[in-house]
Write a protein that holds these residues in place. Structure first.
Motif, short mmCIF file in Angstrom:
data_model
loop_
_atom_site.label_atom_id
_atom_site.label_comp_id
_atom_site.label_asym_id
_atom_site.label_seq_id
_atom_site.Cartn_x
_atom_site.Cartn_y
_atom_site.Cartn_z
N LEU A 186 0.83 -1.21 0.00
CA LEU A 186 0.00 0.00 0.00
C LEU A 186 0.86 1.26 0.00
N GLN A 187 1.97 1.23 0.71
CA GLN A 187 2.88 2.38 0.69
C GLN A 187 3.43 2.62 -0.70
N ALA A 188 3.73 1.53 -1.42
CA ALA A 188 4.26 1.67 -2.78
C ALA A 188 3.20 2.18 -3.74
N LEU A 189 1.93 1.85 -3.50
CA LEU A 189 0.86 2.23 -4.40
C LEU A 189 0.32 3.63 -4.11
N ALA A 190 0.47 4.08 -2.87
CA ALA A 190 -0.13 5.35 -2.45
C ALA A 190 0.26 6.56 -3.31
N PRO A 191 1.54 6.68 -3.72
CA PRO A 191 1.89 7.88 -4.50
C PRO A 191 1.16 8.02 -5.83
N SER A 192 0.62 6.92 -6.36
CA SER A 192 -0.04 6.96 -7.67
C SER A 192 -1.51 7.33 -7.59
N ILE A 193 -2.05 7.45 -6.39
CA ILE A 193 -3.48 7.68 -6.22
C ILE A 193 -3.84 9.13 -6.55
N SER A 194 -4.78 9.29 -7.47
CA SER A 194 -5.26 10.63 -7.80
C SER A 194 -6.77 10.66 -7.99
N SER A 195 -7.44 9.56 -7.68
CA SER A 195 -8.90 9.51 -7.81
C SER A 195 -9.51 9.04 -6.51
N ARG A 196 -10.76 9.43 -6.30
CA ARG A 196 -11.47 9.00 -5.10
C ARG A 196 -11.67 7.48 -5.10
N GLU A 197 -11.88 6.91 -6.28
CA GLU A 197 -12.07 5.46 -6.35
C GLU A 197 -10.84 4.72 -5.82
N ALA A 198 -9.65 5.15 -6.27
CA ALA A 198 -8.43 4.50 -5.81
C ALA A 198 -8.18 4.76 -4.33
N PHE A 199 -8.48 5.98 -3.89
CA PHE A 199 -8.31 6.33 -2.47
C PHE A 199 -9.22 5.46 -1.59
N ASP A 200 -10.49 5.34 -1.98
CA ASP A 200 -11.42 4.52 -1.20
C ASP A 200 -11.02 3.05 -1.24
N ALA A 201 -10.46 2.60 -2.38
CA ALA A 201 -9.98 1.22 -2.46
C ALA A 201 -8.86 0.98 -1.46
N LEU A 202 -7.99 1.98 -1.31
CA LEU A 202 -6.90 1.84 -0.35
C LEU A 202 -7.43 1.78 1.08
N LEU A 203 -8.41 2.62 1.41
CA LEU A 203 -8.98 2.57 2.75
C LEU A 203 -9.62 1.20 3.00
N GLY A 204 -10.31 0.67 2.00
CA GLY A 204 -10.93 -0.64 2.15
C GLY A 204 -9.90 -1.73 2.35
N ALA A 205 -8.79 -1.65 1.61
CA ALA A 205 -7.73 -2.65 1.75
C ALA A 205 -7.03 -2.51 3.10
N ALA A 206 -6.78 -1.26 3.50
CA ALA A 206 -6.07 -1.02 4.77
C ALA A 206 -6.87 -1.56 5.95
N ALA A 207 -8.18 -1.60 5.83
CA ALA A 207 -9.02 -2.11 6.92
C ALA A 207 -8.75 -3.58 7.22
N HIS A 208 -8.06 -4.27 6.31
CA HIS A 208 -7.72 -5.68 6.53
C HIS A 208 -6.43 -5.84 7.32
N ILE A 209 -5.72 -4.77 7.58
CA ILE A 209 -4.46 -4.85 8.34
C ILE A 209 -4.80 -4.93 9.83
N GLY A 210 -4.33 -5.97 10.48
CA GLY A 210 -4.64 -6.15 11.89
C GLY A 210 -3.71 -5.44 12.84
#
Length: 292
Positions: A186-210
């Motif tokens: 996620l840290q590697a992918l974060a710099p490429s985010i420029s849309s709300r869709e990608a941002f929300d996808a990252l929040l959804g994925a991050a929610a799986h980190i325990g």
């Protein structure tokens, strides 16, 4: 002399010269027919490499050869090297790319799969179908490290406009079992985010980190790239809900305030999230920052 062709097929003797001779005698079809009769993975890969180097193959010929390799090669190394030769020397159609990525799925070694995918990411067209096929192979990779490297490899070849595909790659990180490896992805992918869709996808994925630490580091990376302030309350809400450590939550909220010191909505979301901090010491440190 009757057994000489079989000697060539078993030993790979003069593979380069013999491939050129077969090509001259009957074109690519003659060489492909010969590869189908070869039972040695090494020798089949040598003939594939020479054919790929010497002659441009059409879509049907490439498809036939890929089917032969997928059915006949048992060695993960030789399969990866044969596919690598085709990717290096041939122009593959989208259908050929789909077949090639399907062949990668037959490779049992996580390392060899990842190496093949990494090279595919460099040359394949970036579209919905191929990205989906690529991510399907990654789901078969058992090693969290290799899966993370394969995901970040394709992300490195996405253009700024490929935000829908980036969102799919981000969602693919949820199959990584290691909190550390998912956070690094996620840290590697974060710099490429420029849309709300990608941002929300990252929040959804991050929610799986325990892990509170790994979640805080992942979200801190996102905040560091300063996405639009209107998106940040959602990130703060996720942090308040999922980070149980008072220290880790306070550190993240402080970073948010440092990056968005004057945005009222952001400050209000941080103030509300601060109520989740049970330690008076940690909470007061953050509230003091809110009063600055």
């Amino acid at each position: 002399t009757g057994n000489l062709p079989e000697v060539f097929r078993v030993t790979g003797l003069q593979a380069a010269d013999r491939t050129a001779w077969l090509l001259e005698q009957g074109g690519a079809a003659r060489v492909i027919a010969e590869i189908e009769q070869i039972h040695s993975d090494l020798v089949a890969r040598l003939y594939t490499r020479e054919l790929a180097r010497l002659a441009p193959l059409d879509e049907a010929e490439l498809g036939e050869l890929l089917d032969i390799l997928r059915a006949g090669l048992g060695s993960d190394l030789e399969m990866r090297l044969a596919l690598q030769a085709l990717m290096e020397h041939q122009h593959l159609s989208e259908r050929n790319w789909e077949t090639l990525i399907g062949a990668v799925r037959t490779i049992g070694s996580d390392l060899e799969q990842r190496l093949a995918l990494t090279q595919a990411a460099e040359g394949m067209p970036i579209d919905e179908a191929l990205v989906a096929a690529y991510l399907t192979v990654i789901r078969d990779i058992g090693s969290d490290l290799e899966a993370r490297l394969a995901l970040t490899a394709i992300a490195g070849h996405l253009s700024v406009a490929d935000q829908a595909q980036l969102a799919e790659v981000i969602r693919g990180t949820v199959d990584i079992g290691s909190d550390l490896e998912q956070r690094l992805a996620l840290q590697a992918l974060a710099p490429s985010i420029s849309s709300r869709e990608a941002f929300d996808a990252l929040l959804g994925a991050a929610a799986h980190i325990g892990s509170d630490l790994e979640l805080r580091l992942a979200l801190s990376e996102v905040v560091g790239h300063e996405p639009p302030a209107a998106w940040i309350p959602g990130l703060v809400e996720l942090a308040a809900d999922d980070i149980g450590s008072d220290l880790e939550l306070r550190l993240l909220l402080k970073r948010v305030l440092d990056r968005y010191p004057d945005d009222r909505a952001v400050r209000n979301s941080v103030k509300e999230a601060a109520e989740q901090i049970g330690s008076a010491f940690e909470r007061n440190q953050l509230l003091g920052r809110l009063l600055d």
